[in-house]
Design a protein around this motif. Structure first.
Motif, short mmCIF file in Angstrom:
data_model
loop_
_atom_site.label_atom_id
_atom_site.label_comp_id
_atom_site.label_asym_id
_atom_site.label_seq_id
_atom_site.Cartn_x
_atom_site.Cartn_y
_atom_site.Cartn_z
N GLY A 1 0.81 -1.22 0.00
CA GLY A 1 0.00 0.00 0.00
C GLY A 1 0.83 1.26 0.00
N GLU A 2 2.10 1.15 0.40
CA GLU A 2 2.96 2.34 0.46
C GLU A 2 3.70 2.58 -0.85
OE1 GLU A 2 2.83 4.25 3.17
OE2 GLU A 2 1.36 2.80 3.89
N LEU A 3 3.62 1.62 -1.77
CA LEU A 3 4.37 1.77 -3.03
C LEU A 3 3.44 2.32 -4.11
CD1 LEU A 3 6.26 -1.65 -2.96
CD2 LEU A 3 7.16 0.60 -2.34
N PRO A 4 3.99 3.04 -5.07
CA PRO A 4 3.14 3.57 -6.14
C PRO A 4 2.49 2.44 -6.93
CG PRO A 4 5.34 4.58 -6.18
CD PRO A 4 5.41 3.45 -5.21
N PRO A 5 1.29 2.67 -7.46
CA PRO A 5 0.60 1.60 -8.21
C PRO A 5 1.41 1.20 -9.44
CG PRO A 5 -0.85 3.48 -7.82
CD PRO A 5 0.51 3.90 -7.40
N ASP A 6 1.28 -0.09 -9.79
CA ASP A 6 1.93 -0.59 -11.00
C ASP A 6 1.06 -0.30 -12.20
OD1 ASP A 6 2.72 -3.46 -9.02
OD2 ASP A 6 4.06 -1.78 -9.50
N GLY A 7 1.68 -0.25 -13.36
CA GLY A 7 0.89 -0.15 -14.59
C GLY A 7 0.41 -1.52 -14.99
N SER A 8 -0.19 -1.58 -16.18
CA SER A 8 -0.66 -2.86 -16.70
C SER A 8 -0.45 -2.87 -18.19
CB SER A 8 -2.14 -3.03 -16.38
OG SER A 8 -2.61 -4.25 -16.90
N ALA A 9 0.03 -4.00 -18.71
CA ALA A 9 0.21 -4.12 -20.16
C ALA A 9 -0.14 -5.54 -20.56
CB ALA A 9 1.65 -3.79 -20.55
N HIS A 10 -0.89 -5.67 -21.65
CA HIS A 10 -1.31 -6.98 -22.13
C HIS A 10 -2.04 -7.75 -21.04
CE1 HIS A 10 1.36 -5.81 -25.34
NE2 HIS A 10 2.37 -5.72 -24.49
N GLY A 11 -2.75 -7.01 -20.21
CA GLY A 11 -3.62 -7.63 -19.23
C GLY A 11 -3.01 -7.86 -17.86
N PHE A 12 -1.70 -7.66 -17.70
CA PHE A 12 -1.06 -8.00 -16.43
C PHE A 12 -0.06 -6.94 -16.01
CE2 PHE A 12 -3.00 -12.05 -16.04
CZ PHE A 12 -3.11 -12.57 -17.32
N ASP A 13 0.10 -6.82 -14.68
CA ASP A 13 1.05 -5.85 -14.17
C ASP A 13 2.48 -6.41 -14.15
OD1 ASP A 13 0.00 -6.19 -10.64
OD2 ASP A 13 0.87 -7.63 -12.04
N LYS A 14 2.62 -7.73 -14.37
CA LYS A 14 3.96 -8.31 -14.35
C LYS A 14 4.72 -8.03 -15.65
CE LYS A 14 3.00 -12.33 -11.41
NZ LYS A 14 4.16 -12.67 -10.59
N ASN A 15 4.05 -7.40 -16.57
CA ASN A 15 4.62 -7.23 -17.90
C ASN A 15 5.69 -6.17 -17.91
OD1 ASN A 15 4.64 -6.46 -20.91
ND2 ASN A 15 3.38 -8.30 -20.79
N SER B 1 10.63 5.25 -11.22
CA SER B 1 10.91 6.69 -11.15
C SER B 1 11.56 7.00 -9.80
CB SER B 1 9.61 7.48 -11.27
OG SER B 1 8.85 7.29 -10.08
N HIS B 2 11.87 8.26 -9.60
CA HIS B 2 12.45 8.66 -8.32
C HIS B 2 11.45 8.45 -7.18
CE1 HIS B 2 10.15 12.21 -9.53
NE2 HIS B 2 10.14 12.59 -8.27
#
Lengths: 808, 176
Positions: free
Chosen positions: A66-80, A87-88
Motif C-alpha cells: 500500500g505504500e508503493l506507487p501503483p503498478d501499470g498494466s500491459a497486455h492484461g497484467f502488471d507483471k509485464n 521513477s524517483h
C-alpha cells in the motif's frame, strides 16, 4: 470478405496464401528480435516485492504494498515488462520500505516481548458497540437469556453510557448479541487490544446466533455468518472505518456456541474488527420500543481472545537472516565512547488498547568483535538469497565496503550493517528480475535463436509464477546443482509449488487480472434496484471464483469447465443468491448442481457478472467484449471514434437489447457487434449482481416484485419490468435460445479455451506479451495438453515445459 | 492500687475506636450498601467501615487520619478520603463534608422516570440530581422506577430538577 453471398476461394489457395504470409511475418519478427531477449528487464511488482520481503524475512504479514506507487498494466497484467517503469518516487518509497522492514526485522531486546493473552468483550470500553447496545441495536446475554443486570433497551434507551462503563455493565462477562450491521455510523471493533509488537497472534472467538423476539432468545433461522477483519487505526486513534483486510467469515450456529481459531500477523496499531455479516441492516435505535419491540435474528459473540506476539525462537528468524547467531548485548555509551548508538523508532500505541508494552529494556543491539569479518560472512549468506542467485566476490565486497565506510564514520555495527542491507534492498539486483541466459542455442527448423534461462532464472520464473515470490531453499538447491531443467524435475517442482498454500497468491493475482477480480468493488449496485447486495455477498463471489479455479487445477479438469460445469464452489450466501438449496454455513465448498442449472463455470459466476456491469444496468456490449477477450482470446476491435454509447433506459420503457438493435443496424457497427453481442445477449439472463432473471428490475413502471430469497428485513421498492430476451445468433449462424445453450456451444470449443488460457498464463509467467511467431508453439502446447486429457493442470505443466517459458 | 486502676482505665480509653463519619455519594439505592462494603473490604482495607446509615447517606469509619493522610490538615481529610474512594470505584462512590442543614428544613421530592432500566441508569440519574446546588440527598431506584431528592427549598425546587433531567434526555412519567 468476400461477402456472404459471393463464392469463397478454394481451400488450397487460401492455405497457400496463409502459409506464405505466416512465414514472412515470422521471419520478419525473428529478424527484428535477433539476439535480444524476449522479456525486457522488469522490476518486481508491488505484490512481488511485498511477498519477497515476507518470505525473505519470515514476516508473513508485513504490509508494504500500500505504500508503493501503483503498478501499470500491459497486455492484461502488471507483471509485464512494458508496464513496469521506475521513477524517483519508486526509489524514495523503496528506501522508506527498506527502513521499515529493517525496523521490524531487527531484534532490539534480549528476550521476546511478553506474550499477553487478553479476552475482550465486543462491548469493550471506548468501542461503538456499547453505545448501540444502550439504544437497543444489541443486547447483553447471560446463559442465553437477557442479562438481568442489563435489561434490553425498551421504550427508553439506557441512560448515560459513561455511567454504565463505570458501573462495569459491559465488563461482567456477558455475551453481546448484536442485531445491527456495520454502516456509516457503526464500526464494531475489539478496541481493547491495539497491537504494539508486530508479529503473529492467535485469535480465538466464540460465536452463535439466535432469534430475538421482543425479549426472548429463541433458536435462529439457521447458521449465520460473522466477519472478522483487521483495521488499521488512523493517527487520531479513531479507526480506519473500513477493514484494511478481512480475516474471514465464521459460522455462528443456532444457539450453539462455536469456537473459531486462527493465527494471523498483526502490524502496529492494528485491531480486530467485527460485523454481523449475514444479517440485514436494522436500526432499533429509531424503532418505538427499541429492542423490546424487535423480532429478528442476532449474532452473539461471547468473547474474542488475542494471544501474542507468538515467537518460536528468539531472536526471530528475521533478525537471524541479517545477523545470524551474533549475540545481542546492552549498548553502554561509556563502553563505546566514539561510537554512535543504534537508532530506535518509538511507536506510539493509538486508541484505547489495554495491552501495554513491556518496560523498555534499555538499548540492546547486536555487537561484533570482528565487524568486517562478520559483515563479510553475513553478506555472503544474505546477498545470494536476496538477489536470488549467485553473487560474485567483487559485488559482495562492495557491500562490505559500505559497512566499513559507516564503521569508520562512527556508526555501531548494527547501523553499519543496516546501511549495507538497505542498499541491497534498494539495488537493481533485488528490485529487478535479472534473468541470465546460458547457452545460445538454435531452436527448430526456423533457425530461431533463443537464450535458455539458466537454472537460477528458471527457479525465479517458477517461484514468481506460482508463489509471486522468491524461490525457496529447495528450488535454490536444485538451481545451484543445475538440476532444474529436466522435465520430470520441473513437473515435480510445479506439483510441489502448487500444493503449497503460497500458491493461493498465484490464484488471487492471476484471476485478479485475467478475470478482473481486482475490480469487484469498482461499482456499488444501486440500493433501490438491488437492496439485497452487501459486502458478504461480494466477498463470497470472489471466494467462489478463486476456489473454483483452485478446484480446476487440483482436479485437472478440462477447459470446458471454464464455461460450463456440473458443480460450483459455494457457501450458503451464494447458494441462496443462485437459488440452490441445502447449502449451510459460510465456508466455500464444492456443491453438485442440478442438470438444468447454468451456474458453475466462470461465464455465469456472480463475480464476473458484477464486474461486467455498472452497478445499475447490464449491457451486452461490455459483457460480450469480456467473454470474447478474456475467455475466448478474440478481443474485439475498439469502437470507431465519435460513436455515442448506448445509454440504458433505467425507467424500463425499453430494454437494452431494443436500444442496441438500432445501434447494430448501423453498417459501421454491425460487423463487430455480430461477434460481441451474442455472448452479451446470453448473459442478459443475469442482473448486475449475478442473480438470474427473466424480467428486468425497474424503478419506474412494472409489476410488484416477489420477495423470493431476499431477506425479509430488506425493503423492496423495485418493480419487475420488461422481459429479458437472452436468445442470440453466433457469427457462424448457430442459434441459442437461452444461456445454457450458449454455454454448450462455447464449451465445445475446448481448443480455443485452452489456447486463450495458455496465452494468458504465458504472458503472466514470462512478463512479456506473446507474438505472432509464438502461435505455433502455443498451438503445439495445446495439442499436447489435449492429448493428455485437456486438463487445466496439464496445461500449466505444458506451459512450464515449453521453450516459450524456459527461454529468455 | 489506685495507679493500677488508672492504667487500666487509660488502656480501656485508648482501645475505643476513633470513629469518623463521612457523607457518602453514590448510595443511590439500598443495594449499594453491599457494594460499598465490598469496596472497603477488598480495595480500601486501611479504612475500616463500621456502619452505614443509608437514609442519611452517611457512613462511619475507623481509621487514624494522621497515619493514613500524614501531613494533611483537618479540613483536607474529607477531600483526601474522597480521592481514595473515587479512584477505587471509578467515581461511582465518593465522599463530601457532612450535611449541616437540619433535616426538618428539607423537602422531599419524588420523580417517576421512564426507562430507569438498571443500576447504572440509576447511577446516571442520581448523578444528574445530587450535584445540583440545594440537593442534600438523592436516591434513584430502577426497581421502583423513581428518583428522590431531599432539597433545600430556598435553593432549588422540583421544576428545576425536572428541567435538568429532561435536558439530559431523561423521560419523566407524568405526575398523577
Amino acid at each position: 470478405m468476400p461477402p456472404k453471398s459471393q463464392p469463397r476461394p478454394p481451400v488450397a489457395d487460401k492455405e497457400a496464401v496463409i502459409k506464405l504470409l505466416k512465414g514472412s511475418l515470422i521471419k520478419a519478427e525473428q529478424d527484428a528480435r535477433q539476439n535480444e531477449p524476449r522479456t525486457g528487464l522488469r522490476r518486481l511488482t508491488r505484490a512481488e516485492y511485498e511477498n519477497t520481503i515476507r518470505d525473505l524475512f519470515d514476516m508473513p504479514g508485513i504490509a508494504l504494498q500500500g505504500e508503493l506507487p501503483p503498478d501499470g498494466s500491459a497486455h492484461g497484467f502488471d507483471k509485464n515488462s512494458d508496464a513496469l517503469d521506475i521513477s524517483h518516487v519508486n526509489l524514495a518509497k523503496y528506501i522508506e520500505a527498506a527502513d521499515h522492514v529493517l525496523n521490524l526485522a531487527i531484534a532490539t531486546r534480549p528476550n521476546p516481548p511478553t506474550v499477553q493473552t487478553r479476552r475482550i468483550s465486543l462491548a469493550n470500553s471506548g468501542g461503538f458497540v456499547a453505545h448501540v447496545i444502550m439504544n437497543g441495536d444489541g443486547v447483553l446475554l447471560r446463559d442465553k437469556k437477557p442479562d438481568p443486570d442489563f435489561p434490553p433497551a425498551a421504550e427508553q434507551n439506557h441512560i448515560d453510557e459513561g455511567a454504565h462503563e463505570r458501573m462495569g455493565s459491559f465488563h461482567n462477562g456477558a455475551t453481546v448479541g448484536l442485531f445491527r450491521h456495520e454502516d456509516e455510523s457503526l464500526s464494531p471493533y475489539f478496541i481493547e487490544h491495539v497491537t504494539i509488537y508486530p508479529g503473529l497472534y492467535r485469535v480465538r472467538t466464540s460465536l452463535w446466533s439466535f432469534q430475538w423476539d421482543k425479549g426472548q432468545v429463541l433458536p435462529s433461522r439457521g447458521t449465520e455468518a460473522a466477519r472478522l477483519s483487521v483495521v488499521q487505526l488512523t493517527g487520531d486513534g479513531r479507526g480506519g472505518q473500513h477493514p484494511s483486510y478481512k480475516l474471514g467469515y465464521f459460522d455462528a450456529p443456532s444457539m450453539d456456541a462455536q469456537e473459531h481459531q486462527l493465527v494471523t500477523w498483526l502490524n502496529h496499531n492494528e485491531i480486530i474488527g467485527f460485523n454481523v455479516a449475514s444479517l440485514a441492516p436494522v436500526a432499533n435505535y429509531s424503532r418505538k420500543g427499541r429492542a423490546m419491540a424487535f423480532t429478528g435474528p442476532g449474532i452473539a459473540c461471547d468473547w474474542l481472545e488475542i494471544q501474542g506476539p507468538l515467537h518460536n525462537v528468539w531472536p526471530p528468524v528475521s533478525h537471524r537472516v541479517l545477523f545470524g547467531d551474533l549475540p545481542i548485548s546492552e549498548f553502554k555509551a561509556a563502553d563505546h565512547p566514539a561510537v554512535r548508538p543504534p537508532q530506535r523508532k518509538q511507536v506510539r500505541q493509538l486508541g484505547a488498547g489495554k495491552n501495554r508494552p513491556d518496560p523498555a529494556p534499555g538499548l540492546w543491539t547486536v555487537q561484533s568483535d570482528q565487524p568486517l569479518v562478520d559483515a563479510d560472512r553475513l553478506l555472503t549468506i544474505f546477498l545470494p538469497r536476496a538477489f536470488r542467485g549467485p553473487v560474485d566476490a567483487e559485488l559482495r565486497q562492495a557491500y562490505v565496503a559500505k559497512v566499513e565506510e559507516r564503521l569508520k564514520a562512527g556508526d555501531c555495527f548494527e547501523s553499519a550493517m543496516r546501511w549495507a542491507y538497505r542498499a541491497a534492498l534498494c539495488s537493481p539486483d533485488f528490485l529487478f528480475h535479472v534473468e541470465s541466459g546460458s547457452t545460445l542455442r538454435v531452436e527448430n527448423h526456423d533457425a530461431e535463436r533463443r537464450s535458455t534461462l539458466d537454472d537460477y532464472a528458471l527457479a525465479c520464473r517458477l517461484s514468481y509464477f506460482f508463489w509471486n515470490s522468491m524461490p525457496d531453499k529447495r528450488l535454490t538447491e536444485l538451481a545451484a546443482a543445475n538440476k532444474l531443467h529436466p522435465p520430470d524435475v520441473l513437473q515435480s517442482e510445479v506439483d510441489r509449488l502448487l500444493k503449497d498454500p503460497k500458491s493461493q497468491r498465484f490464484i488471487d493475482d492471476f484471476l485478479g487480472q485475467w478475470l478482473k477480480l481486482r475490480q469487484i468493488a469498482a461499482t456499488d449496485p444501486d440500493k433501490k434496484l438491488y437492496p439485497e447486495f452487501n459486502p458478504y455477498l461480494q466477498d463470497s463471489m470472489v471466494a467462489e471464483t478463486r476456489a473454483y479455479f483452485r478446484e480446476l487445477i487440483d482436479k485437472n479438469l478440462s477447459a470446458s469447465h471454464l464455461i460450463k460445469s456440473d458443480f460450483a464452489m459455494l457457501n450458503e450466501k451464494l447458494a441462496v443468491h443462485y437459488g440452490i438449496p441445502d447449502v449451510k454455513g459460510s465456508q466455500i465448498r464444492r456443491v453438485p448442481l442440478p442438470p438444468d442449472c447454468p451456474r458453475g463455470g466462470f461465464l455465469t459466476q456472480a463475480s464476473i457478472l458484477k464486474i461486467t456491469a455498472n452497478g445499475t444496468t447490464t449491457s451486452p456490449v461490455p459483457r460480450g467484449a469480456f467473454v470474447m477477450d478474456r475467455l475466448l482470446g478474440q478481443p474485439p476491435d475498439p469502437p470507431p471514434p465519435n460513436i455515442a454509447a448506448v445509454e440504458p433506459d433505467v425507467r424500463g420503457a425499453t430494454t437494452i437489447r431494443e436500444q442496441l438493435a438500432k445501434h447494430r443496424d448501423n453498417v459501421a457497427c454491425a460487423s463487430c457487434h455480430a461477434k460481441l453481442d451474442p455472448p452479451g445477449f446470453a448473459l442478459e439472463a443475469f442482473d448486475v449482481i449475478g442473480g438470474q432473471r427473466s424480467r428486468y428490475r425497474s424503478i419506474g413502471d412494472g409489476d410488484p416484485a416477489p420477495r423470493g430469497a431476499i431477506d425479509p428485513f430488506i425493503g423492496i421498492s423495485f418493480k419487475l419490468g420488461l422481459p429479458v430476451d437472452s436468445t442470440g445468433v453466433l457469427p457462424d449462424g448457430r442459434t441459442f435460445q437461452e444461456v445454457r445453450e450458449f454455454q454448450s456451444l462455447v464449451a465445445a470449443d475446448s481448443n480455443r479455451l485452452l489456447r486463450n488460457l495458455a496465452e494468458r498464463l504465458m504472458i503472466y509467467s514470462t512478463g512479456r506479451d506473446t507474438s505472432f511467431s509464438d502461435r505455433d508453439q502455443l498451438a503445439a502446447l495445446v495439442a499436447k495438453t489435449q492429448a493428455q486429457g485437456g486438463g487445466i493442470r496439464t496445461l500449466i505443466l505444458e506451459v512450464v515445459q515449453s521453450s516459450l517459458f524456459q527461454n529468455q | 492500687m489506685i495507679l493500677s486502676l488508672f492504667c487500666i482505665l487509660s488502656f480501656a480509653a485508648a482501645d475505643e475506636p476513633k470513629l469518623i463519619k463521612h457523607q457518602i455519594t453514590g448510595l443511590f439505592s439500598p443495594d449499594r450498601e453491599k457494594d460499598l462494603r465490598e469496596v472497603f473490604e477488598k480495595q480500601l482495607p486501611q479504612f475500616k467501615l463500621v456502619s452505614i446509615d443509608f437514609k442519611n447517606a452517611e457512613a462511619s469509619f475507623d481509621y487514624d487520619p494522621a497515619k493514613t493522610f500524614p501531613g494533611a490538615k483537618p479540613e483536607q481529610i474529607v477531600e483526601r478520603f474522597d480521592n481514595e474512594l473515587r479512584n477505587a470505584t471509578r467515581h461511582t462512590f465518593g465522599a463530601k463534608p457532612l450535611r449541616t442543614i437540619e433535616k426538618d428544613k428539607l423537602k422531599l421530592v419524588e420523580i417517576s422516570i421512564v426507562g430507569l432500566d438498571c443500576k447504572a441508569c440509576s447511577l446516571a440519574v442520581y448523578e444528574m440530581i445530587y450535584r445540583l446546588k440545594g440537593v442534600e440527598l438523592a436516591t434513584a431506584n430502577f426497581k421502583e422506577g423513581k428518583a428522590t431528592a431531599l432539597i433545600d427549598p430556598e435553593k432549588i425546587d422540583r421544576v428545576e430538577i425536572e428541567m435538568v433531567l429532561k435536558q439530559r434526555g431523561v423521560q419523566l412519567k407524568p405526575q398523577e
